[in-house]
Motif scaffolding. Sequence first.
Motif, PDB file in Angstrom:
ATOM      1  N   ASN A  82       0.836  -1.192   0.000  1.00 42.71           N
ATOM      2  CA  ASN A  82       0.000   0.000   0.000  1.00 42.71           C
ATOM      3  C   ASN A  82       0.871   1.242   0.000  1.00 42.71           C
ATOM      4  O   ASN A  82       1.887   1.293   0.694  1.00 42.71           O
ATOM      5  N   LEU A  83       0.429   2.254  -0.750  1.00 45.71           N
ATOM      6  CA  LEU A  83       1.097   3.549  -0.733  1.00 45.71           C
ATOM      7  C   LEU A  83       0.070   4.614  -0.363  1.00 45.71           C
ATOM      8  O   LEU A  83      -0.985   4.702  -0.997  1.00 45.71           O
ATOM      9  N   PRO A  84       0.354   5.418   0.652  1.00 46.58           N
ATOM     10  CA  PRO A  84      -0.581   6.487   0.998  1.00 46.58           C
ATOM     11  C   PRO A  84      -0.526   7.589  -0.059  1.00 46.58           C
ATOM     12  O   PRO A  84       0.537   7.963  -0.528  1.00 46.58           O
ATOM     13  N   GLY A  85      -1.684   8.084  -0.448  1.00 47.29           N
ATOM     14  CA  GLY A  85      -1.771   9.162  -1.416  1.00 47.29           C
ATOM     15  C   GLY A  85      -2.446  10.375  -0.814  1.00 47.29           C
ATOM     16  O   GLY A  85      -2.853  10.367   0.356  1.00 47.29           O
ATOM     17  N   ALA A  86      -2.610  11.427  -1.601  1.00 52.84           N
ATOM     18  CA  ALA A  86      -3.237  12.656  -1.125  1.00 52.84           C
ATOM     19  C   ALA A  86      -4.718  12.428  -0.813  1.00 52.84           C
ATOM     20  O   ALA A  86      -5.209  12.824   0.243  1.00 52.84           O
ATOM     21  N   ASN A  87      -5.418  11.783  -1.735  1.00 52.07           N
ATOM     22  CA  ASN A  87      -6.856  11.562  -1.547  1.00 52.07           C
ATOM     23  C   ASN A  87      -7.163  10.211  -0.921  1.00 52.07           C
ATOM     24  O   ASN A  87      -8.048  10.087  -0.091  1.00 52.07           O
ATOM     25  N   ARG A  88      -6.419   9.205  -1.379  1.00 55.25           N
ATOM     26  CA  ARG A  88      -6.693   7.865  -0.882  1.00 55.25           C
ATOM     27  C   ARG A  88      -5.424   7.025  -0.971  1.00 55.25           C
ATOM     28  O   ARG A  88      -4.457   7.374  -1.640  1.00 55.25           O
ATOM     29  N   SER A  89      -5.475   5.897  -0.353  1.00 54.76           N
ATOM     30  CA  SER A  89      -4.356   4.957  -0.362  1.00 54.76           C
ATOM     31  C   SER A  89      -4.423   4.120  -1.642  1.00 54.76           C
ATOM     32  O   SER A  89      -5.503   3.794  -2.126  1.00 54.76           O
ATOM     33  N   ARG A  90      -3.267   3.792  -2.201  1.00 58.95           N
ATOM     34  CA  ARG A  90      -3.206   3.010  -3.449  1.00 58.95           C
ATOM     35  C   ARG A  90      -2.566   1.657  -3.178  1.00 58.95           C
ATOM     36  O   ARG A  90      -1.647   1.535  -2.383  1.00 58.95           O
ATOM     37  N   LEU A  91      -3.070   0.652  -3.870  1.00 60.76           N
ATOM     38  CA  LEU A  91      -2.498  -0.691  -3.808  1.00 60.76           C
ATOM     39  C   LEU A  91      -1.615  -0.875  -5.043  1.00 60.76           C
ATOM     40  O   LEU A  91      -2.042  -0.621  -6.168  1.00 60.76           O
ATOM     41  N   VAL A  92      -0.375  -1.302  -4.825  1.00 65.12           N
ATOM     42  CA  VAL A  92       0.592  -1.442  -5.916  1.00 65.12           C
ATOM     43  C   VAL A  92       1.090  -2.881  -5.955  1.00 65.12           C
ATOM     44  O   VAL A  92       1.397  -3.472  -4.912  1.00 65.12           O
ATOM     45  N   GLU A  93       1.155  -3.428  -7.159  1.00 63.29           N
ATOM     46  CA  GLU A  93       1.714  -4.761  -7.371  1.00 63.29           C
ATOM     47  C   GLU A  93       2.803  -4.647  -8.439  1.00 63.29           C
ATOM     48  O   GLU A  93       2.559  -4.155  -9.536  1.00 63.29           O
ATOM     49  N   ILE A  94       4.013  -5.097  -8.105  1.00 62.69           N
ATOM     50  CA  ILE A  94       5.142  -5.043  -9.034  1.00 62.69           C
ATOM     51  C   ILE A  94       5.744  -6.436  -9.154  1.00 62.69           C
ATOM     52  O   ILE A  94       6.106  -7.051  -8.147  1.00 62.69           O
ATOM     53  N   LYS A  95       5.857  -6.913 -10.399  1.00 62.74           N
ATOM     54  CA  LYS A  95       6.557  -8.172 -10.670  1.00 62.74           C
ATOM     55  C   LYS A  95       7.962  -7.812 -11.141  1.00 62.74           C
ATOM     56  O   LYS A  95       8.133  -6.957 -12.008  1.00 62.74           O
ATOM     57  N   VAL A  96       8.958  -8.471 -10.564  1.00 67.66           N
ATOM     58  CA  VAL A  96      10.350  -8.096 -10.796  1.00 67.66           C
ATOM     59  C   VAL A  96      11.152  -9.296 -11.283  1.00 67.66           C
ATOM     60  O   VAL A  96      10.954 -10.421 -10.814  1.00 67.66           O
ATOM     61  N   GLN A  97      12.065  -9.024 -12.221  1.00 66.13           N
ATOM     62  CA  GLN A  97      13.078  -9.982 -12.625  1.00 66.13           C
ATOM     63  C   GLN A  97      14.430  -9.285 -12.565  1.00 66.13           C
ATOM     64  O   GLN A  97      14.529  -8.086 -12.819  1.00 66.13           O
ATOM     65  N   LEU A  98      15.465 -10.054 -12.229  1.00 63.64           N
ATOM     66  CA  LEU A  98      16.810  -9.518 -12.125  1.00 63.64           C
ATOM     67  C   LEU A  98      17.674 -10.103 -13.244  1.00 63.64           C
ATOM     68  O   LEU A  98      17.618 -11.300 -13.502  1.00 63.64           O
ATOM     69  N   MET A  99      18.457  -9.251 -13.886  1.00 62.20           N
ATOM     70  CA  MET A  99      19.356  -9.726 -14.933  1.00 62.20           C
ATOM     71  C   MET A  99      20.759  -9.881 -14.356  1.00 62.20           C
ATOM     72  O   MET A  99      21.297  -8.953 -13.737  1.00 62.20           O
ATOM     73  N   VAL A 100      21.317 -11.081 -14.531  1.00 64.48           N
ATOM     74  CA  VAL A 100      22.672 -11.380 -14.078  1.00 64.48           C
ATOM     75  C   VAL A 100      23.443 -11.968 -15.257  1.00 64.48           C
ATOM     76  O   VAL A 100      22.862 -12.356 -16.260  1.00 64.48           O
ATOM     77  N   ARG A 101      24.758 -12.050 -15.125  1.00 64.72           N
ATOM     78  CA  ARG A 101      25.604 -12.614 -16.180  1.00 64.72           C
ATOM     79  C   ARG A 101      26.217 -13.928 -15.712  1.00 64.72           C
ATOM     80  O   ARG A 101      26.843 -13.983 -14.671  1.00 64.72           O
TER      81      ARG A 101
END
Length: 173
Positions: A82-101
């Motif tokens: 959750n991220l608090p916002g000015a008017n309301r709180s937002r729900l955030v979903e992030i899918k992540v991948q990492l690049m390695v060698r």
Amino acid sequence: MAEEESLELEENEEPKSKKKLIIFGVIGLVLVLVIAGALWFFLGSSDSSESTVTDDGSVETEEAVNVGEAFYVGMPRPFLFNLPGANRSRLVEIKVQLMVRGSDDDVLIKKHIPLIEDALLTTFSSADVQKLSSLAGKDEMRQLALLNVQNTLLPVTGRKVVEKVLFTGFVMQ
């Protein structure tokens, strides 16, 4: 009279054929030079390492940075917060991948996934809604996440293992 006309024709044909020969020779020479230049440009020398100065003042060559095949390690679950916002709180979903060698770094990253998840979640939860709403803010968050992951893994592994942090899914409600 017929002989004079034929002599005049033969005299006029000689300069024309010499001109054609010179023109074809010049065109051939230009074509050979263009092909040679293209081969030199594309094949080039194998000493194409460019040196760059890193933040800590050390000099790294491009060959040292980009050694090995790229592997992408996906985080086992998306980051949901959750991220608090000015008017309301937002729900955030992030899918992540990492690049390695290299396959060695691939195995090393999989070994330290809990540590990486903690570093990423700490980075993501410190964001604000306005930044994550813009493309520039997402890029800034990606760079910040990369630096945080690299700094977290450096004491454990002794080097910067992760080359890039990639957002493969991004939803904000």
